[in-house]
Design a protein around this motif. Structure first.
Motif, PDB file in Angstrom:
ATOM      1  N   LEU A   1       0.834  -1.187   0.000  1.00 44.78           N
ATOM      2  CA  LEU A   1       0.000   0.000   0.000  1.00 44.78           C
ATOM      3  C   LEU A   1       0.873   1.244   0.000  1.00 44.78           C
ATOM      4  N   SER A   2       0.432   2.246  -0.719  1.00 44.90           N
ATOM      5  CA  SER A   2       1.115   3.539  -0.672  1.00 44.90           C
ATOM      6  C   SER A   2       0.115   4.626  -1.042  1.00 44.90           C
ATOM      7  N   TRP A   3       0.329   5.811  -0.477  1.00 44.75           N
ATOM      8  CA  TRP A   3      -0.514   6.966  -0.755  1.00 44.75           C
ATOM      9  C   TRP A   3       0.217   7.918  -1.684  1.00 44.75           C
ATOM     10  N   ALA A   4      -0.553   8.626  -2.484  1.00 39.70           N
ATOM     11  CA  ALA A   4       0.002   9.633  -3.388  1.00 39.70           C
ATOM     12  C   ALA A   4      -0.966  10.799  -3.464  1.00 39.70           C
TER      13      ALA A   4
ATOM     14  N   ALA B   1       3.668   8.575  -7.971  1.00 43.21           N
ATOM     15  CA  ALA B   1       3.358  10.008  -8.081  1.00 43.21           C
ATOM     16  C   ALA B   1       2.665  10.242  -9.413  1.00 43.21           C
ATOM     17  N   PHE B   2       1.799  11.257  -9.433  1.00 44.84           N
ATOM     18  CA  PHE B   2       1.035  11.586 -10.632  1.00 44.84           C
ATOM     19  C   PHE B   2       1.693  12.751 -11.373  1.00 44.84           C
TER      20      PHE B   2
ATOM     21  N   LEU C   1      -0.325  11.053 -16.557  1.00 47.60           N
ATOM     22  CA  LEU C   1       0.456   9.831 -16.416  1.00 47.60           C
ATOM     23  C   LEU C   1       0.709   9.546 -14.944  1.00 47.60           C
ATOM     24  N   LEU C   2       1.056   8.306 -14.668  1.00 45.49           N
ATOM     25  CA  LEU C   2       1.394   7.849 -13.331  1.00 45.49           C
ATOM     26  C   LEU C   2       2.757   7.176 -13.389  1.00 45.49           C
TER      27      LEU C   2
ATOM     28  N   LEU D   1      11.694   1.941 -12.425  1.00 46.34           N
ATOM     29  CA  LEU D   1      10.722   3.020 -12.566  1.00 46.34           C
ATOM     30  C   LEU D   1       9.800   2.682 -13.724  1.00 46.34           C
ATOM     31  N   ILE D   2       8.494   2.839 -13.495  1.00 47.49           N
ATOM     32  CA  ILE D   2       7.484   2.412 -14.468  1.00 47.49           C
ATOM     33  C   ILE D   2       6.532   3.559 -14.721  1.00 47.49           C
ATOM     34  N   LEU D   3       6.185   3.774 -15.979  1.00 45.67           N
ATOM     35  CA  LEU D   3       5.268   4.842 -16.380  1.00 45.67           C
ATOM     36  C   LEU D   3       3.993   4.227 -16.921  1.00 45.67           C
ATOM     37  N   PHE D   4       2.842   4.658 -16.354  1.00 46.20           N
ATOM     38  CA  PHE D   4       1.532   4.154 -16.764  1.00 46.20           C
ATOM     39  C   PHE D   4       0.667   5.313 -17.241  1.00 46.20           C
TER      40      PHE D   4
END
Length: 707
Positions: free
Chosen positions: A1-4, A61-62, A68-69, A78-81
């Protein structure tokens, strides 16, 4: 879990919750909360993490403008979605967050509602747009931060990286090592006054390191990084909370006025070993600023501006990729619509070369009035293949302490017959070799093209020059060693062999960056091209054209300047305090240019005991004017006559242990030509002066010129 933080929504009432589940599936949930109401949860997206052993994310992070995320995972990638508009098919429910994972929740009306996770199949499973696999090693990415359009990532590998988006692809610009020993970096905090705070753990201490002052602000004993913690700072106080042995500990410190006043900030932590001037940047409404690059024994290189009016040096960027001292710098200027664009090479201990692209433009909003963007292009280490060998502990490593003493970029080697430019670099090495490297910026590849161990002793200096005539051009190289000898080489053959090998491959340079096996390439390769890909087998340079014994001991400074007649003045300074100048002429064989090249020494001038200590800087300003600098802290202007060197003037400078000198000339508004020089050692100093218009046919007294 993580918050952003959720872009576009107030942070005190809304946030994004990222959840990693089985088979690498990651869910994006929007959680909103209002006073007196139950929290609302809405499923916004589903993402598929790349396969790895520990397949879960660690931070996210957004990017609001791009939609993008970006997230980091436990494998250090590092992954870009993409963040597609999923509001039409998103599932929503309300629940009281109690730490459970129930699939049904109860609202205030006591009616059971199905969880939004039951409808996740209505959302598509998004694949990554870009993946930088293992960017922070196997220990994982600890945080991702967005600041002024750039992406910053931290990890437990002791570095933080700056990235940018290029056509929806993640591109690493540069990496930074905050301080020695801080291997566990957790977060980055950008303060309102422009400072960057690096939060991490050193042994069992929590450390807050300031990039502005280069020192630790806080060091709190907490037991190490394997614990829950939180840090918050404000202009009034700083708070650090952590859990230790099951207890919640709180560290609180009120802001106190700083009693320490910095009179003059340091550029480096140790002596400056090299300096180069890139050029001048004009800022509207401000003075013209000179941009320099310095290298130091503290393993960093610094890009800085130095204004003649303000007399202050302001750092723009610090390059910290080296693992040992930075000994030498070289650069090649590139085209730019505004400002300066340069390809910078830095080298030094542990046989390491780093290459950067520097873009300097005027910025009236910043304190320095100049903005500098740094892009890391490529790097090379001679022992890279050694570290990849199996059972290397059973073998003897050859000369692990090889140092690069000097670099020189070959002029005129941006090949036009290839689809992408190809640069060549010459290096003087402490193991007695002269090496030629090739750089392909598009593939971010720096390879060794040729080498020679002719000197059989430490090579201190290297310079390259291009001899062009109506029938073609020849690439020539000059190298100087510790025995006082200066060798002149024709390296046109190895350069053309490398270019032909690349041309035969039809510009298919991507395999150079991905594969080191020639069998994997789709095109036939020549012997040279195979050597380029299967290091460490390299072609050898031919024997030198001519060798001149110029000094009795090591050559510490070397400079070459072409005369209007097409000849070359070669000036050198030595450990014994002497200066040597020789005039060379390039003679070509009949027929084709490749038939043979020879050098003729037309004239030699030597000045023993020109200085009382090592001559570590020398420049040929004009065919009749020479400038030398020494550890004796004297800067001397010489008039070069046929057969002799006549001193014109001497100026004492304030930099002890002089390491290097760089010079340039500028035409003032009234048409007067002024010479500038910058000196480095235990400090940095810039001087300027004028010289008489012509000294070739007359001798002037020492007061005739001043520097």
């Amino acid at each position: 879990l993580s918050w952003a933080p959720r872009p576009g929504l107030p942070p005190d009432t809304a946030a994004a919750l990222l959840v990693s589940g089985p088979d690498g599936e990651m869910l994006w949930l929007d959680v909103t909360h209002r006073l007196g109401q139950a929290p609302s949860v809405q499923l916004m997206g589903r993402y598929l993490l790349p396969p790895c052993k520990q397949r879960w994310h660690t931070c996210a992070a957004f990017l609001p403008q791009e939609g993008l995320l970006v997230c980091g995972d436990r494998r250090g990638s590092l992954i870009l979605f993409p963040c597609r508009n999923s509001s039409g098919c998103a599932a929503q429910s309300t629940s009281i967050v109690n730490g459970g994972t129930d699939t049904v929740v109860e609202d205030s009306s006591n009616e059971l509602e199905p969880s939004c996770l039951l409808h996740k199949g209505a959302l598509p499973l998004e694949s990554p747009l870009s993946v930088l696999f293992g960017l922070h090693g196997k220990t994982g990415v600890t945080s991702v931060t967005i600041h002024r359009g750039y992406i910053y990532s931290t990890g437990r590998d002791g570095v933080y990286r700056q990235l940018r988006l290029q056509d929806q692809q993640l591109e690493v610009l540069q990496k930074h090592r905050p301080c020695k020993g801080l291997q566990w970096i957790e977060e980055l905090h950008f303060t309102s006054d422009g400072d960057l705070l690096v939060l991490g753990f050193h042994a069992d201490n929590f450390v807050v390191w300031s990039s502005r002052t280069g020192e630790n602000i806080h060091c709190i004993s907490c037991g190490g990084g394997h614990r829950s913690w939180s840090y918050c700072s404000s202009p009034l106080a700083e708070v650090f909370a952590f859990i230790k042995s099951g207890d919640v500990m709180l560290y609180h410190r009120k802001a106190e006025p700083c009693e320490q006043q910095v009179l003059l900030a340091s550029l480096h932590g140790r002596e400056i070993t090299c300096v180069r001037r890139l050029g001048a940047v004009e800022v509207p409404g401000r003075a013209t600023f000179n941009v320099f690059v310095t290298g130091s024994e503290d393993t960093t290189a610094c890009v800085l501006v130095l204004s003649e009016n303000s007399r202050a040096a302001v750092p723009l960027a610090r390059l910290s990729d080296h693992i040992s001292s930075v000994r030498t710098l070289a650069f090649a200027m590139g085209p730019s619509d505004e400002g300066l664009s340069a390809l910078l090479f830095s080298a030094g201990g542990r046989a390491q070369i780093e290459c950067y692209r520097l873009l300097c433009t005027g910025d009236t909003a910043s304190e320095s009035a100049v903005a500098c963007q740094v892009i890391h292009v490529a790097s090379h280490r001679l022992d890279k293949h050694w570290e990849q060998k199996k059972n290397r502990h059973k073998l003897v490593k050859m000369d692990p302490e090889t140092r690069y003493m000097s670099l020189s970029v070959l002029p005129g080697t941006s090949t036009k017959q290839l689809p992408t430019p190809w640069k060549f670099l010459a290096a003087a090495c402490s193991d007695g070799s002269v090496r030629i490297f090739g750089l392909l910026e598009a593939a971010q590849k720096l390879v060794l093209v040729a080498e020679s161990f002719h000197h059989q002793r430490c090579v201190l200096k290297v310079e390259t020059f291009l001899h062009a005539w109506a029938g073609g051009e020849r690439h020539l190289l000059c190298s100087a060693a510790t025995d006082g000898s200066i060798a002149f080489w024709d390296i046109t053959g190895p350069i053309m062999d490398a270019v032909n090998a690349l041309h035969q491959a039809e510009g298919e340079m991507q395999p150079l960056g991905e594969c080191c096996c020639p069998a994997a390439l789709p095109v036939p390769l020549t012997k040279v091209s195979v050597a380029l890909l299967t290091e460490p087998v390299y072609p050898a340079l031919d024997a030198p054209l001519v060798t001149v014994m110029a000094h009795s001991c090591g050559v510490n400074s070397l400079h070459i300047r072409e005369t209007p007649e097409g000849r070359y003045l070669v000036a050198s300074g030595s450990d014994d305090g002497s200066i040597h100048v020789c005039l060379l002429e390039v003679a070509l064989g009949r027929g084709e240019a490749a038939a043979g090249t020879s050098l003729q020494v037309l004239e030699r001038v030597s000045r023993p005991c020109a200085h009382a200590a090592h001559v570590t800087g020398i420049r040929v300003l004009r065919p009749d004017l020479l400038l030398s600098a020494s550890v004796d802290q004297r800067l001397t202007l010489w008039n070069q006559h046929p057969g002799e060197l006549v001193p014109l003037s001497t100026t004492f400078f304030h930099v002890p242990d002089l390491a290097e000198l760089d010079c340039w000339e500028e035409v003032e508004a009234g048409g007067e030509l002024r010479y500038y020089c910058v000196l480095c050692g235990q400090g940095l100093e810039m001087l300027c002066g004028t010289a008489p218009p012509n000294l070739l046919h007359k001798r002037l007294p020492s007061e005739g010129a001043g520097v």
